[in-house]
Write a protein that holds these residues in place. Structure first.
Motif, PDB file in Angstrom:
ATOM      1  N   LEU A 208     110.315  -7.966 -16.476  1.00  0.00           N
ATOM      2  CA  LEU A 208     109.770  -9.135 -17.193  1.00  0.00           C
ATOM      3  C   LEU A 208     110.882 -10.041 -17.681  1.00  0.00           C
ATOM      4  N   ALA A 209     112.008  -9.187 -18.323  1.00  0.00           N
ATOM      5  CA  ALA A 209     113.178 -10.187 -18.578  1.00  0.00           C
ATOM      6  C   ALA A 209     113.568 -11.061 -17.562  1.00  0.00           C
ATOM      7  N   LYS A 210     113.645 -10.629 -16.350  1.00  0.00           N
ATOM      8  CA  LYS A 210     114.101 -11.452 -15.197  1.00  0.00           C
ATOM      9  C   LYS A 210     113.204 -12.681 -15.256  1.00  0.00           C
ATOM     10  N   LYS A 211     112.082 -12.444 -15.292  1.00  0.00           N
ATOM     11  CA  LYS A 211     111.240 -13.639 -15.214  1.00  0.00           C
ATOM     12  C   LYS A 211     111.123 -14.718 -16.439  1.00  0.00           C
ATOM     13  N   ARG A 212     111.685 -14.082 -17.568  1.00  0.00           N
ATOM     14  CA  ARG A 212     111.918 -14.942 -18.749  1.00  0.00           C
ATOM     15  C   ARG A 212     113.160 -15.559 -18.641  1.00  0.00           C
ATOM     16  N   LEU A 213     114.077 -14.956 -17.890  1.00  0.00           N
ATOM     17  CA  LEU A 213     115.313 -15.608 -17.840  1.00  0.00           C
ATOM     18  C   LEU A 213     115.641 -16.500 -16.497  1.00  0.00           C
ATOM     19  N   ALA A 214     114.357 -16.833 -15.968  1.00  0.00           N
ATOM     20  CA  ALA A 214     114.349 -17.996 -14.912  1.00  0.00           C
ATOM     21  C   ALA A 214     113.476 -19.081 -15.142  1.00  0.00           C
ATOM     22  N   PRO A 215     113.736 -20.197 -14.539  1.00  0.00           N
ATOM     23  CA  PRO A 215     112.937 -21.381 -15.220  1.00  0.00           C
ATOM     24  C   PRO A 215     111.478 -21.419 -14.545  1.00  0.00           C
ATOM     25  N   THR A 216     110.603 -21.974 -15.297  1.00  0.00           N
ATOM     26  CA  THR A 216     109.154 -22.002 -14.800  1.00  0.00           C
ATOM     27  C   THR A 216     108.554 -23.497 -15.003  1.00  0.00           C
ATOM     28  N   SER A 217     107.375 -23.716 -14.799  1.00  0.00           N
ATOM     29  CA  SER A 217     107.061 -25.262 -15.216  1.00  0.00           C
ATOM     30  C   SER A 217     106.942 -25.390 -16.458  1.00  0.00           C
ATOM     31  N   GLY A 218     106.761 -24.020 -17.448  1.00  0.00           N
ATOM     32  CA  GLY A 218     106.866 -24.334 -18.934  1.00  0.00           C
ATOM     33  C   GLY A 218     107.975 -24.103 -19.603  1.00  0.00           C
ATOM     34  N   ARG A 219     109.258 -23.663 -18.855  1.00  0.00           N
ATOM     35  CA  ARG A 219     110.491 -23.257 -19.684  1.00  0.00           C
ATOM     36  C   ARG A 219     111.810 -24.005 -18.970  1.00  0.00           C
ATOM     37  N   SER A 220     112.489 -24.617 -19.601  1.00  0.00           N
ATOM     38  CA  SER A 220     113.700 -24.948 -19.004  1.00  0.00           C
ATOM     39  C   SER A 220     114.719 -23.721 -19.227  1.00  0.00           C
ATOM     40  N   LEU A 227     132.788 -21.715 -15.917  1.00  0.00           N
ATOM     41  CA  LEU A 227     132.836 -21.250 -14.837  1.00  0.00           C
ATOM     42  C   LEU A 227     132.197 -21.755 -13.639  1.00  0.00           C
ATOM     43  N   PRO A 228     132.655 -21.546 -12.349  1.00  0.00           N
ATOM     44  CA  PRO A 228     132.319 -22.214 -11.326  1.00  0.00           C
ATOM     45  C   PRO A 228     131.121 -21.254 -10.995  1.00  0.00           C
ATOM     46  N   VAL A 229     129.807 -21.833 -11.145  1.00  0.00           N
ATOM     47  CA  VAL A 229     128.349 -20.898 -10.769  1.00  0.00           C
ATOM     48  C   VAL A 229     127.751 -21.531  -9.627  1.00  0.00           C
ATOM     49  N   GLU A 230     127.055 -20.579  -8.927  1.00  0.00           N
ATOM     50  CA  GLU A 230     126.059 -21.188  -8.069  1.00  0.00           C
ATOM     51  C   GLU A 230     124.710 -21.691  -8.941  1.00  0.00           C
ATOM     52  N   VAL A 231     124.398 -22.819  -8.673  1.00  0.00           N
ATOM     53  CA  VAL A 231     123.479 -23.557  -9.646  1.00  0.00           C
ATOM     54  C   VAL A 231     121.946 -23.000  -9.013  1.00  0.00           C
ATOM     55  N   PRO A 232     121.286 -22.128  -9.603  1.00  0.00           N
ATOM     56  CA  PRO A 232     119.968 -21.917  -9.291  1.00  0.00           C
ATOM     57  C   PRO A 232     118.996 -22.927  -9.358  1.00  0.00           C
ATOM     58  N   GLU A 233     118.131 -23.168  -8.581  1.00  0.00           N
ATOM     59  CA  GLU A 233     116.915 -24.206  -8.452  1.00  0.00           C
ATOM     60  C   GLU A 233     116.440 -24.482  -9.657  1.00  0.00           C
ATOM     61  N   GLY A 234     116.286 -25.519 -10.359  1.00  0.00           N
ATOM     62  CA  GLY A 234     115.580 -25.647 -11.381  1.00  0.00           C
ATOM     63  C   GLY A 234     116.401 -25.435 -12.878  1.00  0.00           C
ATOM     64  N   VAL A 235     117.572 -24.814 -12.774  1.00  0.00           N
ATOM     65  CA  VAL A 235     118.656 -24.878 -13.989  1.00  0.00           C
ATOM     66  C   VAL A 235     119.288 -25.662 -14.018  1.00  0.00           C
ATOM     67  N   THR A 236     119.718 -26.250 -15.419  1.00  0.00           N
ATOM     68  CA  THR A 236     120.740 -27.176 -15.551  1.00  0.00           C
ATOM     69  C   THR A 236     121.930 -26.607 -16.041  1.00  0.00           C
ATOM     70  N   VAL A 237     122.906 -26.979 -15.395  1.00  0.00           N
ATOM     71  CA  VAL A 237     124.300 -26.441 -15.689  1.00  0.00           C
ATOM     72  C   VAL A 237     125.089 -27.433 -16.538  1.00  0.00           C
ATOM     73  N   SER A 238     125.555 -27.146 -17.836  1.00  0.00           N
ATOM     74  CA  SER A 238     126.231 -28.192 -18.684  1.00  0.00           C
ATOM     75  C   SER A 238     127.786 -27.364 -18.743  1.00  0.00           C
ATOM     76  N   GLU A 239     128.887 -28.412 -18.743  1.00  0.00           N
ATOM     77  CA  GLU A 239     130.142 -27.737 -18.884  1.00  0.00           C
ATOM     78  C   GLU A 239     130.555 -27.571 -20.249  1.00  0.00           C
ATOM     79  N   ASN A 240     131.342 -26.382 -20.359  1.00  0.00           N
ATOM     80  CA  ASN A 240     131.883 -26.088 -21.693  1.00  0.00           C
ATOM     81  C   ASN A 240     133.513 -26.352 -21.137  1.00  0.00           C
ATOM     82  N   SER A 241     133.887 -27.266 -22.090  1.00  0.00           N
ATOM     83  CA  SER A 241     135.385 -27.957 -21.815  1.00  0.00           C
ATOM     84  C   SER A 241     136.187 -27.387 -23.091  1.00  0.00           C
ATOM     85  N   TYR A 242     135.734 -26.493 -24.033  1.00  0.00           N
ATOM     86  CA  TYR A 242     136.210 -25.967 -24.740  1.00  0.00           C
ATOM     87  C   TYR A 242     136.926 -27.052 -25.776  1.00  0.00           C
TER      88      TYR A 242
END
Length: 406
Positions: A208-220, A227-242
């Motif tokens: 269930l947590a895996k579903k809650r940790l993934a984007p859906t039509s009602g959740r961003s 870090l360099p990450v593979e960007v999953p579909e529907g996920v926004t990646v924001s840079e942490n530059s410290y």
């Protein structure tokens, strides 16, 4: 509590929540980057980088406490409405660092709630009862460890509309890849060939947590990372530059030598202890290192052995290494094994002249109990390090072998 709720279980998670909040704060009234220290070179290491007592969590607390001048710098910038819930761990080193990070967060205007989530019988039920209402009303939830069973259990209570994941080490890279591929969430250093009895009991929660940790039509879903990450579909990646760390601390005083950064790869069963000890000794000789910054999970026995056999001063940092390094003093060269710091330290120390180097993990170091994915994952951490980071190739399978720049 508030509409924005953060759950943290480690000092680094709390640091990165502060970095996230800094990027969301209004720009008006931002603190100046006036230095809290001075540039220069020191032959000796002044007191204040941490504590050299490997077994003590509280010794040298003044070294990690924020300076009054630092507090004045950060106070001018208003923080977004955010409540941080510290799900307190049990080990003394993590608790000590979290206490100090919690005070820094309060200095920045955040509300911090310390939750003894693992405080004996009844702690879990009490925590769930106390957090149920703010969880249901939270518009955004920020977490630092999507693999945490505690966080996964909390996520089963509700479905947040907005979820932000901040870094808690290189596990962020694995989380992004696994979510993108729709895989079961498994830490990279654990074997995934089967489920032990505890895993079987928790399997419904994990699913269930895996579903809650993934984007859906009602959740961003946002990943806030350095870090360099593979960007999953529907996920926004924001840079942490410290940016918060650089504005709040430093620039550091530089010493003339090198510092080594320790790792808990021995404690997690990935790397053989004998190989690790030999490579640490070789690195110290090759680079003229005098200090060894211990990971908070490294055992006292291992650190005592390193201190005796190498002559290195073992330092238990009172804050995350990014803050310790930025405050200074710090060596002109910092040598690390594959870990988050090969990505974060170049950002935190940008413009200071400090060189960061990463020592590759050879396959001969790995224990038989290491996860089959361990070698590839550690190589990926090294290979994706910032271009400012030097790579060290190792042939230290025996004490006579050498470490050299690649």
């Amino acid at each position: 509590m508030t509409g924005q709720l953060a759950f943290v279980e480690s000092p680094v998670q709390l640091l990165n929540v502060l970095e996230w909040a800094h990027t969301r704060a209004p720009a008006t009234g931002a603190p100046s980057a006036a230095p809290a220290g001075t540039h220069g070179t020191a032959d000796a290491v002044p007191a204040g980088a941490g504590t050299a007592a490997p077994g003590s969590a509280d010794a040298g607390a003044s070294a990690g406490a924020p300076r009054s001048t630092d507090a004045a710098q950060g106070a001018a910038r208003p923080a977004p409405a955010l409540t941080v819930v510290v799900l307190s761990p049990t080990d003394p080193m993590s608790r000590g660092q979290l206490r100090r990070m919690a005070q820094l967060a309060r200095d920045e205007g955040l509300t911090v709630h310390w939750q003894e989530a693992r405080g004996g019988r009844g702690a879990l039920v009490r925590t769930l009862r106390e957090l149920a209402r703010p969880l249901r009303s939270a518009e955004r939830v920020i977490i630092g460890d999507p693999f945490s069973r505690y966080v996964q259990l909390l996520l089963t209570l509700f479905a947040p509309r907005h979820l932000t994941v901040v870094d808690d080490g290189t596990a962020t890279m694995e989380y992004a890849a696994q979510i993108g591929r729709g895989e079961r969430l498994v830490r990279w250093h654990r074997r995934s060939s089967g489920l032990d009895p505890r895993e079987l009991v928790l399997a419904p929660v994990t699913l269930l947590a895996k579903k809650r940790l993934a984007p859906t039509s009602g959740r961003s879903v946002e990943i806030f990372t350095s870090l360099p990450v593979e960007v999953p579909e529907g996920v926004t990646v924001s840079e942490n530059s410290y940016a918060w760390t650089r504005a709040r601390f430093g620039p550091p005083l530089l010493t003339g030598g090198a510092d080594l950064v320790g790792t808990s790869l021995v404690e997690t069963g990935v790397v053989d202890a004998g190989h690790y000890d030999r490579v640490v000794a070789e690195l110290a000789r090759t680079h003229g290192a005098t200090r060894y910054f211990a990971h908070r999970r490294e055992s006292a026995e291992k650190l005592h052995r390193i201190a005796v056999e190498t002559g290195l001063q073992v330092v238990r940092p009172e804050l995350p290494l990014e803050l310790i390094a930025r405050r200074g003093p710090i060596g002109r060269t910092v040598v690390s094994f594959p870990s988050t710091v090969v990505h974060t330290l170049p950002l935190a120390l940008a413009g200071t002249g400090v060189k960061v180097a990463v020592c590759e993990i050879s396959s001969e170091w790995l224990r038989a109990t290491a996860s089959p994915r361990a070698r590839g994952f550690l190589s990926g951490v090294t290979g994706t390090a910032a271009h400012e980071v030097d790579r060290l190739t190792s042939r230290a399978a025996t004490p006579a072998d050498r470490l050299e720049f690649g």
